[in-house]
Design an enzyme around this catalytic site. Structure first.
Site, PDB file in Angstrom:
ATOM      1  N   SER A  98       0.785  -1.304   0.184  1.00  0.00           N
ATOM      2  CA  SER A  98       0.049   0.016   0.117  1.00  0.00           C
ATOM      3  C   SER A  98       0.755   1.315   0.082  1.00  0.00           C
ATOM      4  O   SER A  98       1.616   1.653  -1.031  1.00  0.00           O
ATOM      5  CB  SER A  98      -1.014  -0.131   1.250  1.00  0.00           C
ATOM      6  N   ASP A 164      -9.603  -4.409  -5.809  1.00  0.00           N
ATOM      7  CA  ASP A 164      -8.878  -3.654  -4.755  1.00  0.00           C
ATOM      8  C   ASP A 164      -9.268  -2.319  -4.926  1.00  0.00           C
ATOM      9  O   ASP A 164      -8.499  -1.683  -5.899  1.00  0.00           O
ATOM     10  CB  ASP A 164      -7.440  -4.102  -4.533  1.00  0.00           C
ATOM     11  N   HIS A 177      -8.281  -5.044   0.101  1.00  0.00           N
ATOM     12  CA  HIS A 177      -7.104  -4.406   0.372  1.00  0.00           C
ATOM     13  C   HIS A 177      -6.135  -5.189   1.345  1.00  0.00           C
ATOM     14  O   HIS A 177      -4.999  -5.297   1.469  1.00  0.00           O
ATOM     15  CB  HIS A 177      -7.027  -2.918   0.317  1.00  0.00           C
TER      16      HIS A 177
END
Length: 197
Positions: A98, A164, A177
């Site tokens: 991320s 996602d 996610h």
């Protein structure tokens, strides 16, 4: 005979690992590798046979103030350069989840300082970085996964789960996610990395 004072060797911090994973955790995860980074390390280690695996959790805030990703890029770059200088035979593996994936994007793709990033990697970094594994990379949402990089593409795996919301160009599901360790993606990345170190 005893050695004279001052002739004794100075103890080193420890031997250089054969492989070192430099991993940047995702937003709002506590200090350390984070869930995805830990899952990658746990899966990669046994695949290295008798080679040793070191880990370095990138030190940065990982808060919702995404400008601090530059702090992570500076920290990761400084550590990578320190490893290149002091452990030149160590095969480096970069990774991030991320916001942490964005940290690795910055150091791999920006050869010049800017926007708080002050520590670009030297030109010989590709000689030391064997593989890059990214998960839920926000750059992929914009159609710019690291796999298209002329320098790093062939040694990169940029994983994004279908739908996602953070990395899939059409994704709308925020919950997916957080499922990278359970999805088998960390095992896929470990396989990719192990084949390149």
């Amino acid at each position: 005979p005893l050695a004279a004072p001052g002739v004794l060797p100075i103890a080193a911090a420890g031997p250089c690992p054969d492989v070192e994973l430099v991993f940047a955790r995702g937003t709002n995860e506590g200090p350390g590798l984070g869930r995805v980074g830990q899952a990658l390390a746990d899966t990669l280690g046994p695949q290295l046979g008798n080679r040793s695996l070191g880990v370095y959790p990138v030190n940065y805030p990982a808060t919702y103030d995404f400008r601090t990703a530059a702090d992570g890029a500076n920290d990761a770059s400084a550590h990578i350069q320190q490893m290149m200088a002091n452990c030149p035979a160590t095969r480096l593996v970069l990774g991030g989840f991320s916001q942490g994936a964005a940290v690795i994007d910055v150091i791999s793709e920006l050869p010049v300082p800017g926007a708080g990033f002050t520590a670009p990697l030297p030109g010989n970094a590709p000689d030391h970085v064997a593989a890059i594994a990214l998960f839920g990379n926000p750059s992929a949402k914009a159609g710019l996964p690291l796999t298209i990089s002329p320098t790093w593409g062939a040694r990169s795996i940029d994983l994004c789960l279908p739908d996602d919301a953070i990395c899939d160009t059409l994704g709308t599901n925020v919950a997916v996610h957080s499922t990278y360790p359970e999805s088998g993606q960390t095992t896929m990345a470990a396989d990719f990395v192990a084949a390149r170190v």
